[in-house]
Design an enzyme around this catalytic site. Structure first.
Site, PDB file in Angstrom:
ATOM      1  N   ARG A   1      18.691  37.028  17.486  1.00  0.00           N
ATOM      2  CA  ARG A   1      20.092  37.275  17.828  1.00  0.00           C
ATOM      3  C   ARG A   1      20.440  36.544  19.119  1.00  0.00           C
ATOM      4  O   ARG A   1      19.595  35.924  19.751  1.00  0.00           O
ATOM      5  CB  ARG A   1      20.354  38.773  17.995  1.00  0.00           C
ATOM      6  CG  ARG A   1      19.558  39.429  19.121  1.00  0.00           C
ATOM      7  CD  ARG A   1      19.981  40.871  19.344  1.00  0.00           C
ATOM      8  NE  ARG A   1      19.591  41.729  18.251  1.00  0.00           N
ATOM      9  CZ  ARG A   1      18.460  42.441  18.232  1.00  0.00           C
ATOM     10  NH1 ARG A   1      17.636  42.385  19.262  1.00  0.00           N
ATOM     11  NH2 ARG A   1      18.158  43.190  17.215  1.00  0.00           N
ATOM     12  N   GLY A   2      21.700  36.599  19.502  1.00  0.00           N
ATOM     13  CA  GLY A   2      22.134  36.100  20.797  1.00  0.00           C
ATOM     14  C   GLY A   2      21.907  34.620  21.029  1.00  0.00           C
ATOM     15  O   GLY A   2      22.095  33.779  20.142  1.00  0.00           O
TER      16      GLY A   2
ATOM     17  N   TYR B   1       4.766  21.724  16.463  1.00  0.00           N
ATOM     18  CA  TYR B   1       5.814  22.570  17.027  1.00  0.00           C
ATOM     19  C   TYR B   1       6.184  22.114  18.425  1.00  0.00           C
ATOM     20  O   TYR B   1       5.423  21.446  19.109  1.00  0.00           O
ATOM     21  CB  TYR B   1       5.373  24.039  17.066  1.00  0.00           C
ATOM     22  CG  TYR B   1       4.353  24.337  18.133  1.00  0.00           C
ATOM     23  CD1 TYR B   1       2.994  24.069  17.914  1.00  0.00           C
ATOM     24  CD2 TYR B   1       4.731  24.865  19.358  1.00  0.00           C
ATOM     25  CE1 TYR B   1       2.057  24.322  18.888  1.00  0.00           C
ATOM     26  CE2 TYR B   1       3.785  25.119  20.340  1.00  0.00           C
ATOM     27  CZ  TYR B   1       2.448  24.854  20.100  1.00  0.00           C
ATOM     28  OH  TYR B   1       1.517  25.115  21.078  1.00  0.00           O
TER      29      TYR B   1
END
Length: 346
Positions: A20-21, A95
């Site tokens: 989120r956010g 990554y």
């Protein structure tokens, strides 16, 4: 808004807190390029007050054009971090860590991994509207914030830099100005409204704050008739702290601050105290001020003494719940800067 270029297609971005956010906003921005996103976060079930899980974020990322790998990760658990990295390498081949809570490590890591991995820190110039900010700031706080989109755009700009762009401490607005962004109202939740400066930066937003509300509207401060206040005898660390603060007051400090602070202290040597930095040469005392305080701070006496002596940063006390603030948040920030000047004496 910073346009997507497609340069992150096929790249892998490892983002902590991406359910989120701000973390999710960065993920969605990169996903529009077709990037692979590792969602490293704790939330697997919907919180009653905070929407979003690693799985709902994964759905949004893939709908935006990216590939998602949701991983349950508590950043305090080294085993979970290692496991997420291994899963990322297994699925995507490589990554890149894109979001850190460790700015102090940037310089050392940038030097250690020079030529291999770029390490940079990104910080907002103003408060960013997230669910966490709603919980901390209270009703109406969103009008003083920018959207998460500004962090996403700034992070996207960094992702497109070469590996030689490393070891930098970057402010979101600054890097976007370099990208040619001129209209920052597009990032404001409420364009034209004064913005709350980020707690950890000394600089102020270009929109100068004159009256910033937190925990609801701040009423116009009007002079009231002087009320007789009880003046109980006090002794100990709190009284000594206020004595030193009083000795540090000056016309210049009052002129620069223009605020009245009220402290509701719990514990030994607690009670109500005030610091008047609005009238004459300033004043401190036990009890409520003769006029309504601009800021009311509630905390324990131990944390109060630590805060004024520099052993506890007010922003950290606030974020951790040790300090509760009601009133004008901009003036609360002014007090923090004043405390920094007094630390050597306390």
């Amino acid at each position: 808004m910073l346009p997507n270029t497609g340069k992150l297609a096929g790249c892998t971005v490892f983002i902590t807190g991406a359910s989120r956010g701000i973390g999710k906003a960065i993920a969605l921005k990169a996903a529009k390029d077709g990037a692979n996103i590792v969602i490293a976060a704790k939330t697997t079930q919907t919180h009653p007050k905070l929407s979003g899980t690693i799985y709902t974020a994964a759905e949004e990322i893939e709908a935006a054009g990216g590939r998602a790998l949701p991983c349950v990760v508590d950043v305090r658990d080294e085993q979970q971090i290692n496991s997420a990295v291994e899963k990322a390498v297994e699925k995507f081949g490589a990554y890149t860590i894109a979001k850190y809570g460790m700015s102090m490590c940037v310089l050392g890591m940038a030097e250690e991994f020079k030529g291999e991995i770029a390490v940079n820190a990104l910080w907002p110039k103003t408060a960013i509207h997230t669910a966490a900010m709603d919980m901390l700031g209270g009703s109406g706080i969103e009008s003083q914030c920018r959207k998460v989109d500004i962090i996403a755009d700034a992070a996207y700009s960094i992702f497109n830099k070469p590996k030689s762009f490393t070891g930098n401490f970057i402010i979101d607005e600054n890097i976007l100005k370099e990208e040619g962004i001129k209209n920052f109202d597009i990032y404001a939740v409420k364009p034209g409204n004064p913005l709350l400066p980020d707690f950890f930066l000394d600089e102020q937003p270009d929109t100068v704050i004159t009256k910033l509300e937190s925990h609801g509207a701040v009423p116009e401060v009007k002079e009231e008739k002087t009320r007789a206040q009880p003046k109980p005898q006090r002794s100990g660390a709190v009284e000594e702290t206020f004595r030193i603060v009083k000795d540090s007051l000056s016309d210049d400090v009052v002129k620069a601050t223009q605020a009245i602070y009220q402290f509701e202290l719990s514990g030994e040597d607690g009670g109500t105290w005030f610091l008047d930095l609005k009238h004459k040469s300033g004043n401190v005392g036990c009890g409520e001020p003769s006029v309504r305080a601009d800021v009311v701070m509630s905390m324990s006496t131990d944390d109060f003494v630590k805060m004024f002596s520099g052993k506890l940063k007010p922003t950290m006390a606030f974020m951790s719940g040790k300090l509760k603030i009601k009133g004008n948040m901009a003036l609360a920030i002014k007090l923090e800067k004043l405390m920094n000047q007094m630390n050597s004496r306390l």
